[in-house]
Design an enzyme around this catalytic site. Structure first.
Site, PDB file in Angstrom:
ATOM      1  N   ASP A 113      25.273  29.699   7.090  1.00 34.27           N
ATOM      2  CA  ASP A 113      24.150  30.592   6.763  1.00 34.27           C
ATOM      3  C   ASP A 113      22.898  30.146   7.522  1.00 34.27           C
ATOM      4  O   ASP A 113      21.844  30.784   7.434  1.00 34.27           O
ATOM      5  CB  ASP A 113      23.912  30.683   5.247  1.00 34.27           C
ATOM      6  CG  ASP A 113      23.634  29.333   4.606  1.00 34.27           C
ATOM      7  OD1 ASP A 113      23.666  28.299   5.305  1.00 34.27           O
ATOM      8  OD2 ASP A 113      23.395  29.321   3.377  1.00 34.27           O
ATOM      9  N   SER A 114      23.027  29.068   8.329  1.00 29.44           N
ATOM     10  CA  SER A 114      21.977  28.719   9.290  1.00 29.44           C
ATOM     11  C   SER A 114      21.789  29.853  10.293  1.00 29.44           C
ATOM     12  O   SER A 114      20.808  29.859  11.046  1.00 29.44           O
ATOM     13  CB  SER A 114      22.311  27.409  10.007  1.00 29.44           C
ATOM     14  OG  SER A 114      23.632  27.436  10.499  1.00 29.44           O
ATOM     15  N   ASP A 165      30.087  30.398   5.227  1.00 31.44           N
ATOM     16  CA  ASP A 165      29.185  30.126   4.098  1.00 31.44           C
ATOM     17  C   ASP A 165      29.051  31.350   3.198  1.00 31.44           C
ATOM     18  O   ASP A 165      28.822  32.471   3.690  1.00 31.44           O
ATOM     19  CB  ASP A 165      27.780  29.780   4.628  1.00 31.44           C
ATOM     20  CG  ASP A 165      27.556  28.289   4.758  1.00 31.44           C
ATOM     21  OD1 ASP A 165      28.237  27.520   4.043  1.00 31.44           O
ATOM     22  OD2 ASP A 165      26.703  27.893   5.565  1.00 31.44           O
ATOM     23  N   LYS A 186      32.607  28.301   2.127  1.00 33.41           N
ATOM     24  CA  LYS A 186      31.861  27.090   1.723  1.00 33.41           C
ATOM     25  C   LYS A 186      30.743  27.516   0.790  1.00 33.41           C
ATOM     26  O   LYS A 186      30.150  28.576   0.986  1.00 33.41           O
ATOM     27  CB  LYS A 186      31.292  26.376   2.950  1.00 33.41           C
ATOM     28  CG  LYS A 186      30.376  25.198   2.619  1.00 33.41           C
ATOM     29  CD  LYS A 186      30.105  24.306   3.817  1.00 33.41           C
ATOM     30  CE  LYS A 186      28.973  24.719   4.710  1.00 33.41           C
ATOM     31  NZ  LYS A 186      27.648  24.841   4.068  1.00 33.41           N
ATOM     32  N   GLU A 224      27.390  25.773  -1.783  1.00 39.13           N
ATOM     33  CA  GLU A 224      26.553  24.589  -2.018  1.00 39.13           C
ATOM     34  C   GLU A 224      26.506  24.244  -3.505  1.00 39.13           C
ATOM     35  O   GLU A 224      26.422  25.138  -4.353  1.00 39.13           O
ATOM     36  CB  GLU A 224      25.126  24.855  -1.509  1.00 39.13           C
ATOM     37  CG  GLU A 224      25.062  25.061  -0.004  1.00 39.13           C
ATOM     38  CD  GLU A 224      23.641  25.287   0.515  1.00 39.13           C
ATOM     39  OE1 GLU A 224      22.677  25.208  -0.276  1.00 39.13           O
ATOM     40  OE2 GLU A 224      23.501  25.549   1.719  1.00 39.13           O
ATOM     41  N   GLU A 248      25.326  16.407   3.542  1.00 41.03           N
ATOM     42  CA  GLU A 248      24.185  16.626   4.439  1.00 41.03           C
ATOM     43  C   GLU A 248      23.031  15.705   4.091  1.00 41.03           C
ATOM     44  O   GLU A 248      22.571  15.649   2.941  1.00 41.03           O
ATOM     45  CB  GLU A 248      23.734  18.100   4.357  1.00 41.03           C
ATOM     46  CG  GLU A 248      22.563  18.390   5.296  1.00 41.03           C
ATOM     47  CD  GLU A 248      22.295  19.862   5.549  1.00 41.03           C
ATOM     48  OE1 GLU A 248      23.087  20.722   5.101  1.00 41.03           O
ATOM     49  OE2 GLU A 248      21.284  20.164   6.206  1.00 41.03           O
TER      50      GLU A 248
HETATM   51  O1  KIV Z   1      24.655  26.619   7.535  1.00 41.42           O
HETATM   52  C1  KIV Z   1      24.929  25.579   8.162  1.00 41.42           C
HETATM   53  O2  KIV Z   1      24.798  25.501   9.392  1.00 41.42           O
HETATM   54  C2  KIV Z   1      25.416  24.438   7.403  1.00 41.42           C
HETATM   55  C3  KIV Z   1      25.530  23.130   8.125  1.00 41.42           C
HETATM   56  C4  KIV Z   1      24.188  22.535   8.289  1.00 41.42           C
HETATM   57  C5  KIV Z   1      26.470  22.216   7.459  1.00 41.42           C
HETATM   58  O3  KIV Z   1      25.675  24.546   6.250  1.00 41.42           O
END
Ligand code: KIV
Length: 273
Positions: free
Chosen positions: A53-54, A92, A122, A124, A191
Site C-alpha cells: 500500500d506504499s 496489502d 498482507k 498490519e 518493520e
Molecule cells: O507497503 C509497503 O511497501 C510495505 C513494506 C514497507 C513492507 O508494507
C-alpha cells in the site's frame, strides 16, 4: 497442458518460503505496482513481490498509506500479476478494508484473490487482527503479518521512528508474532525494530520473518522499489541501501531528449519512415 506451458518454471510458494527458512536461504522481496517492473524483478530472480500500500505514497503521491482504496490496490496487483512467471505475489489489504470486523476482512481478501490472481494478502497488526487472520486463512488464502512500524497506524504513532525499543512494546511484539504464527500466517514482515529483537523473534518462529529496517537476522529482506532504485531521493533512512540512482539517470536521459527535440536532432533520417 496449461496455456502457459512455454513459461513453465518452478514457482515460489508458501512452502518454498518455509523451506528456505529451514535451510537458511534468505528470502528476497521487493515492492512493485505495475506490469513492467514486476516483469523485470521476476526476471532478476526476486522471490516475492509485495504490491504494497506504499503505492499510495510512491505511485499516487499521498503523504501516508491511508488513502489508497481496495479498487486501486486491485488495479496495481492485477497489473503486477500479468508481469510475473516465477515469484510469489503478496498484496496489502489497504487501510479500512479489514479493521472493522473479520467478515469484512475476508470479503476484501477474496476480492483481491479473485480479481487479481495474486497468491496472498498482507495485513498490519497483531492480536487486534487475529480473528481476521484466522478467517482469511480458513478460506484458503495465505496471510502475511506485519509488525513493528505499521504505517497504517501512523497517526497513532505520530512518527516513523524505530518501534519496540521499550520493553512493553517489545513484549507485545514477541507475543503478537507468536499469535500470528499460531493463527496460520505463513510469514511476517518486521518493520523498523531493533536488530536484536528481530533476531529473537526470527529464531522463535518457524515461519519466515521479512525485515525492513529490522537488521541482518531476519529470514529475508524487503525494500520499496522506488527507494532502492533511487527514484526517490528525499527518503534516506539508515536501513536503506540504494542500488541505483535512477533519479539522476532518468532526469539526465529526459534532459537529453528535450535538448535533441529542441535542437531538431531527433528524429534523424534513420528514425523516420
Ligand atoms: O507497503 C509497503 O511497501 C510495505 C513494506 C514497507 C513492507 O508494507
Amino acid at each position: 497442458m496449461s496455456v502457459h506451458a512455454n513459461k513453465e518454471v518452478k514457482k515460489v510458494t508458501t512452502h518454498t518460503l518455509q523451506r528456505m527458512k529451514a535451510v537458511g536461504e534468505k528470502i528476497s522481496m521487493i515492492t512493485a505496482y505495475d506490469f513492467s517492473f514486476a516483469r523485470l524483478f521476476d526476471e532478476a530472480g526476486i522471490d516475492v513481490i509485495l504490491v504494497g500500500d506504499s503505492a499510495s505514497n510512491v505511485m499516487a503521491g499521498h503523504e501516508t498509506t491511508l488513502p489508497i482504496t481496495l479498487d486501486q490496490m486491485i488495479y496495481h496487483a492485477s497489473s503486477v500479476i500479468r508481469g510475473i512467471n516465477r515469484c510469489f505475489v503478496v498484496v496489502d489489504l489497504p487501510f479500512g478494508t479489514y479493521q472493522a470486523n473479520s467478515k469484512e476482512a475476508l470479503a476484501s481478501a477474496i476480492r483481491i484473490m479473485k480479481e487479481t490472481g495474486a497468491h496472498a494478502v498482507k495485513l498490519e497488526g497483531g492480536e487486534e487482527v487475529l480473528e481476521s487472520v484466522k478467517r482469511i486463512v480458513a478460506a484458503g488464502i495465505p496471510v502475511m503479518g506485519h509488525l513493528g512500524l505499521t504505517p497504517q497506524s501512523i497517526y497513532k504513532f505520530g512518527t516513523y521512528t524505530v518501534r519496540a525499543k521499550e520493553e512493553a512494546e517489545a513484549n507485545k511484539l514477541r507475543q503478537d508474532a507468536k499469535l500470528l504464527q499460531e493463527a496460520g500466517c505463513f510469514g511476517v514482515v518486521l518493520e523498523k525494530i531493533p536488530a536484536v529483537l528481530a533476531k529473537e523473534v526470527s529464531e522463535s518462529l518457524v515461519i519466515p520473518t521479512i525485515g525492513i529496517g529490522a537488521g541482518m537476522y531476519c529470514d529475508g529482506q524487503v525494500l520499496v522499489m522506488h527507494d532502492m532504485l533511487g527514484i526517490n531521493t528525499e527518503f534516506k533512512p539508515r536501513f536503506l541501501r540504494q542500488y541505483l540512482n535512477l533519479h539522476e539517470q532518468i532526469t539526465g536521459a529526459v534532459k537529453n531528449y528535450v535538448n535533441d527535440v529542441k535542437a531538431k536532432k531527433f528524429p534523424s533520417d534513420k528514425e523516420q519512415y
